[in-house]
Design a protein around this motif. Structure first.
Motif, mmCIF file in Angstrom:
data_model
loop_
_atom_site.group_PDB
_atom_site.id
_atom_site.type_symbol
_atom_site.label_atom_id
_atom_site.label_comp_id
_atom_site.label_asym_id
_atom_site.label_seq_id
_atom_site.Cartn_x
_atom_site.Cartn_y
_atom_site.Cartn_z
ATOM 1 N N MET A 137 0.830 -1.214 0.000
ATOM 2 C CA MET A 137 0.000 0.000 0.000
ATOM 3 C C MET A 137 0.861 1.259 0.000
ATOM 4 N N GLY A 138 1.956 1.241 0.791
ATOM 5 C CA GLY A 138 2.888 2.362 0.794
ATOM 6 C C GLY A 138 2.250 3.664 1.229
ATOM 7 N N LYS A 139 2.562 4.722 0.488
ATOM 8 C CA LYS A 139 2.125 6.072 0.836
ATOM 9 C C LYS A 139 0.612 6.248 0.719
ATOM 10 N N ARG A 140 -0.013 5.481 -0.172
ATOM 11 C CA ARG A 140 -1.449 5.635 -0.400
ATOM 12 C C ARG A 140 -2.244 5.246 0.844
ATOM 13 N N ILE A 141 -3.249 6.040 1.186
ATOM 14 C CA ILE A 141 -4.070 5.801 2.373
ATOM 15 C C ILE A 141 -5.237 4.885 2.012
ATOM 16 N N GLY A 142 -5.383 3.789 2.752
ATOM 17 C CA GLY A 142 -6.457 2.839 2.514
ATOM 18 C C GLY A 142 -7.769 3.278 3.148
ATOM 19 N N PRO A 143 -8.890 2.629 2.783
ATOM 20 C CA PRO A 143 -10.223 3.019 3.282
ATOM 21 C C PRO A 143 -10.317 3.013 4.809
ATOM 22 N N ARG A 144 -9.801 1.985 5.452
ATOM 23 C CA ARG A 144 -9.874 1.925 6.910
ATOM 24 C C ARG A 144 -9.024 3.019 7.554
ATOM 25 N N GLN A 145 -7.902 3.332 6.922
ATOM 26 C CA GLN A 145 -7.058 4.402 7.455
ATOM 27 C C GLN A 145 -7.761 5.748 7.366
ATOM 28 N N TRP A 146 -8.493 5.984 6.259
ATOM 29 C CA TRP A 146 -9.229 7.240 6.143
ATOM 30 C C TRP A 146 -10.223 7.390 7.295
ATOM 31 N N VAL A 147 -10.918 6.316 7.599
ATOM 32 C CA VAL A 147 -11.890 6.346 8.696
ATOM 33 C C VAL A 147 -11.195 6.648 10.023
ATOM 34 N N ALA A 148 -10.078 5.962 10.261
ATOM 35 C CA ALA A 148 -9.339 6.160 11.509
ATOM 36 C C ALA A 148 -8.793 7.582 11.613
ATOM 37 N N LEU A 149 -8.305 8.114 10.511
ATOM 38 C CA LEU A 149 -7.753 9.469 10.524
ATOM 39 C C LEU A 149 -8.820 10.507 10.805
ATOM 40 N N LYS A 150 -9.993 10.325 10.249
ATOM 41 C CA LYS A 150 -11.098 11.265 10.501
ATOM 42 C C LYS A 150 -11.526 11.224 11.968
ATOM 43 N N LEU A 151 -11.592 10.022 12.528
ATOM 44 C CA LEU A 151 -11.951 9.888 13.938
ATOM 45 C C LEU A 151 -10.867 10.493 14.821
ATOM 46 N N PHE A 152 -9.617 10.219 14.492
ATOM 47 C CA PHE A 152 -8.504 10.718 15.290
ATOM 48 C C PHE A 152 -8.442 12.244 15.241
ATOM 49 N N LYS A 153 -8.846 12.826 14.125
ATOM 50 C CA LYS A 153 -8.879 14.282 14.003
ATOM 51 C C LYS A 153 -9.820 14.887 15.035
ATOM 52 N N LYS A 154 -10.982 14.271 15.223
ATOM 53 C CA LYS A 154 -11.946 14.760 16.219
ATOM 54 C C LYS A 154 -11.399 14.610 17.636
ATOM 55 N N LEU A 155 -10.772 13.468 17.895
ATOM 56 C CA LEU A 155 -10.191 13.236 19.222
ATOM 57 C C LEU A 155 -9.048 14.208 19.504
ATOM 58 N N ARG A 156 -8.293 14.529 18.469
ATOM 59 C CA ARG A 156 -7.181 15.478 18.620
ATOM 60 C C ARG A 156 -7.685 16.843 19.073
ATOM 61 N N GLN A 157 -8.808 17.285 18.505
ATOM 62 C CA GLN A 157 -9.349 18.582 18.901
ATOM 63 C C GLN A 157 -9.842 18.556 20.344
ATOM 64 N N ILE A 158 -10.413 17.444 20.757
ATOM 65 C CA ILE A 158 -10.849 17.311 22.154
ATOM 66 C C ILE A 158 -9.646 17.407 23.088
ATOM 67 N N ARG A 159 -8.560 16.722 22.733
ATOM 68 C CA ARG A 159 -7.355 16.764 23.568
ATOM 69 C C ARG A 159 -6.787 18.176 23.639
ATOM 70 N N ARG A 160 -6.834 18.903 22.542
ATOM 71 C CA ARG A 160 -6.328 20.277 22.559
ATOM 72 C C ARG A 160 -7.198 21.173 23.435
ATOM 73 N N ASP A 161 -8.497 20.986 23.348
ATOM 74 C CA ASP A 161 -9.405 21.792 24.171
ATOM 75 C C ASP A 161 -9.191 21.508 25.659
ATOM 76 N N GLU A 162 -8.963 20.242 25.991
ATOM 77 C CA GLU A 162 -8.807 19.856 27.399
ATOM 78 C C GLU A 162 -7.377 20.077 27.890
ATOM 79 N N HIS A 163 -6.394 19.923 26.999
ATOM 80 C CA HIS A 163 -4.944 20.003 27.285
ATOM 81 C C HIS A 163 -4.611 19.507 28.697
ATOM 82 N N ILE A 164 -4.867 18.233 28.899
ATOM 83 C CA ILE A 164 -4.558 17.583 30.179
ATOM 84 C C ILE A 164 -3.078 17.218 30.199
ATOM 85 N N LEU A 165 -2.362 17.743 31.163
ATOM 86 C CA LEU A 165 -0.930 17.479 31.270
ATOM 87 C C LEU A 165 -0.693 16.034 31.698
#
Length: 358
Positions: free
Chosen positions: A1-29
């Motif tokens: 697969m290499g550099k190309r992003i697969g279907p499951r990875q796209w789903v995971a990346l979209k979910l992780f993007k939302k979680l990333r924003q939550i972590r930034r808002d909370e910024h728990i040390l």
């Protein structure tokens, strides 16, 4: 697969993007680096700190660090959930390391350290373990000729190997080895993996050297794009084998290699869950981030106030959407790479995604 992003990875990346924003808002040390010294017993070619045997900056007194920890951090966190990592320089040059460790342990903080292993005897390791040492990372940059090229000390390889053998045998310690991959090591990576396995290593982090500090002017340390891509392929294969859990360091968005060369998708945690106190008292995201991103200083500011109310550039990366990032289709998942990869003018030095050739 290499550099190309697969279907499951796209789903995971979209979910992780939302979680990333939550972590930034909370910024728990959850991780606090203390750069307790800039003194070092080596002068490594790739050092981003440009450390010396006798640093111009004196070690931060332990009492200064514990003042901040006791008065400004502990009232706001659960100590059991904040890992304190002692870094340098070379932390083992501090004679009061055990005293620092036991004081962290008594306060409920798990603590760890990063070391080149040169000063880690059996006696010193036992002393640190009695002081509550929880985790330890040792640097080993290849076989003797590769390690010597970087570390420039004839004893550094053997002492690091002895340190790795000791810590790997202690199942109570959380330990790993970090390796900076250079062009010279590349043809022997597989052989080197087997060597680490024979020492008892089961967790292995690989890094590529970025052009800052002494490494900025040393072409022998830099991989070309094809070599960089090969490292990703090698790590992926190691993880499939399962004998040594290799992973790429916490830097750079890797597109289709995400979750194949490390467990979670790329995210720069500096200023989000990770903070650092530099040897001069500066407060920043991690010790690799340049001084122009310093957010305050413990000798002038309240650490917790800085953590809660500053770090805007770490938590909102809109400012970084410029240059090659401005129109990049991967921006929403990368947001401009790691904070430590920006120069003094806040321009990106390295894009890992564009380095991938396949």
């Amino acid at each position: 697969m290499g550099k190309r992003i697969g279907p499951r990875q796209w789903v995971a990346l979209k979910l992780f993007k939302k979680l990333r924003q939550i972590r930034r808002d909370e910024h728990i040390l959850n991780t606090l680096f203390w750069e307790c010294t800039l003194r070092c017993n080596l002068q490594c070619r790739h050092c981003g700190s440009d450390c010396r045997v006798d640093s111009a900056l004196k070690d931060m007194p332990a009492k200064d660090f514990f003042r901040v920890l006791d008065n400004e951090i502990t009232p706001n966190v659960n100590p059991n959930k904040v890992l304190v990592i002692l870094s340098g320089g070379e932390v083992l040059v501090r004679k009061d390391l055990e005293e620092i460790g036991i004081n962290l342990y008594r306060r409920g903080y798990p603590w760890g350290m990063v070391t080149n292993g040169l000063g880690l005897s059996r006696q010193r390791l036992d002393s640190l373990i009695r002081s509550g040492l929880h985790s330890i990372t040792v640097s080993l940059d290849g076989f003797e000729e590769h390690h010597y090229h970087i570390r420039q000390n004839k004893d550094s390889f053997q002492r690091a190997v002895e340190a790795i053998r000791m810590i790997s045998a202690d199942k109570e310690l959380v330990s790993d080895v970090v390796t900076c991959v250079t062009p010279a090591l590349l043809p022997r990576l597989e052989e080197f993996k087997e060597f680490l396995y024979s020492l008892g290593v089961r967790q292995w982090r690989l890094f590529t050297i970025f052009p800052v500090g002494r490494a900025a002017t040393d072409p022998t340390l830099q991989l070309n794009d094809e070599e960089f891509t090969y490292v990703m392929q090698f790590i992926e294969q190691c993880r499939k084998e399962g004998r040594v859990k290799a992973s790429y360091g916490c830097e750079g968005f890797l597109a289709g290699y995400e979750m194949r060369v490390r467990t979670n998708p790329f995210e720069c945690y500096a200023g989000v869950g990770v903070a650092s106190i530099r040897v001069n008292g500066d407060i920043s995201g991690c010790t690799s981030v340049r001084a122009n991103f310093t957010q305050g200083n413990i000798y002038k500011d309240n650490f917790w106030d800085v953590w809660q109310n500053r770090f805007e550039k770490f938590r909102n990366r809109d400012w970084a959407k410029k240059g090659k990032c401005a129109d990049c289709k991967m921006w929403q998942y990368c947001e401009g790479n790691g904070m430590h990869l920006y120069d003094d003018d806040e321009n990106l030095l390295v894009c890992h995604y564009h380095r991938l050739t396949k």
